[in-house]
Design a protein around this motif. Structure first.
Motif, PDB file in Angstrom:
ATOM      1  N   GLU A 185      29.088  32.118  46.400  1.00 32.93           N
ATOM      2  CA  GLU A 185      27.937  32.553  45.614  1.00 32.93           C
ATOM      3  C   GLU A 185      26.909  33.315  46.456  1.00 32.93           C
ATOM      4  O   GLU A 185      25.835  33.663  45.965  1.00 32.93           O
ATOM      5  N   PRO A 187      24.969  36.316  48.421  1.00 30.86           N
ATOM      6  CA  PRO A 187      24.705  37.705  47.994  1.00 30.86           C
ATOM      7  C   PRO A 187      25.487  38.739  48.798  1.00 30.86           C
ATOM      8  O   PRO A 187      25.565  39.904  48.396  1.00 30.86           O
ATOM      9  N   GLU A 189      29.093  39.534  51.460  1.00 24.66           N
ATOM     10  CA  GLU A 189      30.389  39.088  51.942  1.00 24.66           C
ATOM     11  C   GLU A 189      30.298  38.801  53.437  1.00 24.66           C
ATOM     12  O   GLU A 189      29.409  39.312  54.126  1.00 24.66           O
ATOM     13  N   SER A 225      24.272  41.656  46.285  1.00 24.71           N
ATOM     14  CA  SER A 225      23.976  41.448  44.863  1.00 24.71           C
ATOM     15  C   SER A 225      24.124  39.971  44.524  1.00 24.71           C
ATOM     16  O   SER A 225      24.827  39.227  45.209  1.00 24.71           O
ATOM     17  N   LYS A 226      23.449  39.588  43.468  1.00 28.20           N
ATOM     18  CA  LYS A 226      23.450  38.186  43.063  1.00 28.20           C
ATOM     19  C   LYS A 226      23.346  38.111  41.539  1.00 28.20           C
ATOM     20  O   LYS A 226      22.673  38.941  40.910  1.00 28.20           O
ATOM     21  N   ILE A 227      23.997  37.105  40.960  1.00 21.83           N
ATOM     22  CA  ILE A 227      23.923  36.918  39.514  1.00 21.83           C
ATOM     23  C   ILE A 227      22.632  36.181  39.171  1.00 21.83           C
ATOM     24  O   ILE A 227      22.362  35.090  39.686  1.00 21.83           O
ATOM     25  N   GLY A 228      21.817  36.787  38.322  1.00 23.14           N
ATOM     26  CA  GLY A 228      20.544  36.200  37.945  1.00 23.14           C
ATOM     27  C   GLY A 228      20.680  35.179  36.832  1.00 23.14           C
ATOM     28  O   GLY A 228      21.783  34.890  36.343  1.00 23.14           O
ATOM     29  N   ARG A 232      23.332  38.497  34.592  1.00 25.48           N
ATOM     30  CA  ARG A 232      23.580  39.850  35.081  1.00 25.48           C
ATOM     31  C   ARG A 232      23.466  39.903  36.602  1.00 25.48           C
ATOM     32  O   ARG A 232      22.671  39.197  37.201  1.00 25.48           O
ATOM     33  N   ARG A 233      24.273  40.758  37.175  1.00 27.15           N
ATOM     34  CA  ARG A 233      24.233  40.934  38.629  1.00 27.15           C
ATOM     35  C   ARG A 233      23.115  41.904  38.996  1.00 27.15           C
ATOM     36  O   ARG A 233      22.992  42.977  38.389  1.00 27.15           O
ATOM     37  N   ARG A 234      22.310  41.520  39.965  1.00 29.11           N
ATOM     38  CA  ARG A 234      21.204  42.379  40.403  1.00 29.11           C
ATOM     39  C   ARG A 234      21.265  42.589  41.919  1.00 29.11           C
ATOM     40  O   ARG A 234      21.782  41.753  42.653  1.00 29.11           O
ATOM     41  N   ARG A 235      20.746  43.708  42.350  1.00 27.38           N
ATOM     42  CA  ARG A 235      20.739  44.032  43.774  1.00 27.38           C
ATOM     43  C   ARG A 235      19.690  43.199  44.512  1.00 27.38           C
ATOM     44  O   ARG A 235      18.581  43.023  44.019  1.00 27.38           O
TER      45      ARG A 235
END
Length: 269
Positions: A185, A187, A189, A225-228, A232-235
């Motif tokens: 999880e 943000p 890799e 990026s991360k799922i809010g 939705r995925r946000r930068r």
């Protein structure tokens, strides 16, 4: 001193880290608490050749701890300044019962102004406020100075060991797991930690790989990026590690990891 290093007075240190100037413990501590001012420890370190050059302190959530929180002072010795790196001493303390005096060896890398922390036991000492012994404290500081040759030898050895790309990725993955409790999880890799920021860091030796990974973790600034909460995925951009406790623990863990990578690489070669 060389490389434009400015030596700090006690007043300079207290201006940078007010908690270092406390002359009494935080209100409410036990009557059994033995108070030893940080400035006394600083003067003891000066007596054995260590000169303070930087100070900082942690933030606080409770106002009562302000002025007594954890603080860190970095020291140097002229004889321990090399071409590309410098062997330092770090003093860590608090006056809110948060920790005892800690003395640690550190490395300052001039190319990137990177502050590394040695994880080896021979370069780390803890001295409780209760029963504080100035002579033992100074002996620890002298021992850290005496370990500079061993630390320099370790650095030189790490600079000579090349890693294949798969080994660099394994190194980055292990470091990634140190930072994120839930790596899947995260943000970024794990291979993002291998992104270089300067020409001097390009290469496959363990030393440069370690410094690239350490800088990317501690300084932050990597885009991911991360799922809010809305799904939705946000930068996002990774943040620097500013909390003193976390900074020191991660730095020491990364040093130990680097040593283990070096051992494995030599066994495989």
């Amino acid at each position: 001193m060389t490389r434009n290093i400015s030596i700090l007075s006690n007043d300079d240190i207290i201006e940078m880290a007010p908690a270092a100037g406390a002359w009494e413990p935080m209100e409410g501590v036990s009557s059994k608490y033995s108070f030893v001012p940080t400035v006394k420890a600083i003067d003891l370190l000066r007596d054995v050749g260590w000169q303070p050059i930087f100070a900082t302190q942690s933030g606080v959530r409770k106002r009562a701890r302000d002025g007594y929180q954890k603080h860190l002072i970095r020291f140097v010795q002229p004889d321990l300044i090399m071409r590309d790196e410098r062997i330092d001493l770090l003093l860590y303390n608090s006056h809110d019962r948060g920790c005892s005096f800690k003395l640690m060896a550190g490395i300052w890398r001039f190319i990137c102004s990177n502050g590394l922390v040695i994880g080896d036991e021979y370069a780390n000492f803890s001295h409780k406020h209760i029963g504080f012994n100035p002579d033992d404290f100074m002996k620890s500081a002298i021992q850290i100075a005496g370990s500079a040759g061993d630390i320099a030898s370790q650095m030189d050895e790490l600079k000579q060991i090349e890693l294949i790309p798969q080994a660099q990725s394994a190194f980055a993955k292990a470091a990634h797991n140190l930072v994120y409790d839930e790596p899947d999880e995260a943000p970024i890799e794990s291979d993002d930690l291998l992104k270089t920021r300067r020409h001097e860091d390009e290469g496959r030796d363990i030393w440069r790989t370690f410094n690239v990974i350490q800088s990317n973790i501690i300084d932050g600034g990597l885009r991911g990026s991360k799922i809010g909460a809305n799904g939705r995925r946000r930068r996002v951009t990774t943040r620097p590690v500013k909390a003193l406790d976390k900074n020191l623990k991660l730095n020491q863990a990364l040093w130990v990891l680097t040593q283990e990578m070096g051992k494995l690489a030599k066994e495989i070669a």
